[in-house]
Scaffold this motif. Structure first.
Motif: not given
Ligand code: DC
Length: 221
Positions: A2-3, A121, A136, A138-139, A219-220
């Motif tokens: 996750i980024s 993450n 790209n 994640t949020v 968002h995750i």
């Protein structure tokens, strides 16, 4: 992995909020501004002008930057020396903004920044994270506040450190940094099309924190 990409102008509270969120979510916090600051510091130490693109480019092969997370706080090493405190000086921030306009500096840091997001993450803050570094992510959050609100907060911070400053000077510095960061040719500061805008002008720290956390959690999932 996750980024979370957090971009926005100076003084919007990105790093304080990101640090606390990283702790809460168990992610690693990456402050990319520190990398530009370390290059700004090296340039000043070498007696070069941060706005002299050629001179700064020639210094890059002499620079090795290392990041380490110690008790959740990011430390940055410039050729092995921990410069985490020294880079916080006002003139180093200005130098960072000037070297940040240099395409050679940006490409020097880009791979390093992207590599940090491949194995853990992360919450990464900067100016071009959502637009260039991690398109790209994640949020993406674009965190901002009016220049006046940011100047007021900065003034308070300086006063708490026992440093004297006046509102007009702090505001002018913030406006100059905004202008430089938003109007450079390479990777200027702007909100990514898919970033969520959060304006904290009227919010206190806790309110900003809760809103950011909600955005991320939504968002995750
Ligand atoms: O976030 P900060 O104030 O520590 O950043 C210092 C300067 O570094 C900022 O004015 C512009 C530059 N910077 C950048 O160009 N790109 C980033 N991703 C982070 C910082």
């Amino acid at each position: 992995m996750i980024s979370v990409a957090i971009d926005g102008p100076s003084g919007a509270g990105k790093s304080t909020l990101a640090k606390r969120l990283a702790k809460e979510l168990g992610y690693v916090y990456v402050d990319t501004g520190a990398m530009f600051r370390a290059i700004g510091l090296y340039t000043l130490r070498q007696g070069k002008q941060p706005s002299d693109a050629q001179a700064v480019q020639e210094l890059l092969p002499q620079i090795t930057l290392t990041l380490a997370s110690i008790d959740g706080a990011q430390h940055i090493y410039l050729n092995g020396e921990d410069v985490s405190t020294e880079i916080r000086q006002e003139q180093v921030g200005m130098a960072a903004s000037a070297v940040g306009a240099n395409p050679a500096v940006r490409s020097f840091l880009l791979d390093q920044q992207r590599a940090l997001a491949t194995s853990q993450n992360i919450l990464m803050d900067g100016r071009d994270i959502g637009t260039v570094v991690l398109p790209n992510a994640t949020v993406k959050i674009y965190l901002t506040a009016s220049a006046e609100a940011r100047a007021q907060r900065r003034l308070l911070e300086l006063e708490q450190k026992g440093q004297k400053a006046d509102f007009e000077t702090v505001l002018a510095d913030i406006q100059q940094r905004d202008y430089q960061d938003m109007n450079r040719e390479t990777a200027p500061l702007r909100q990514a099309d898919d970033a969520i805008l959060l304006d904290t002008s009227e919010l206190d720290f806790e309110q900003s924190f809760e809103q950011m956390k909600q955005i991320i959690l939504t968002h995750i999932q």
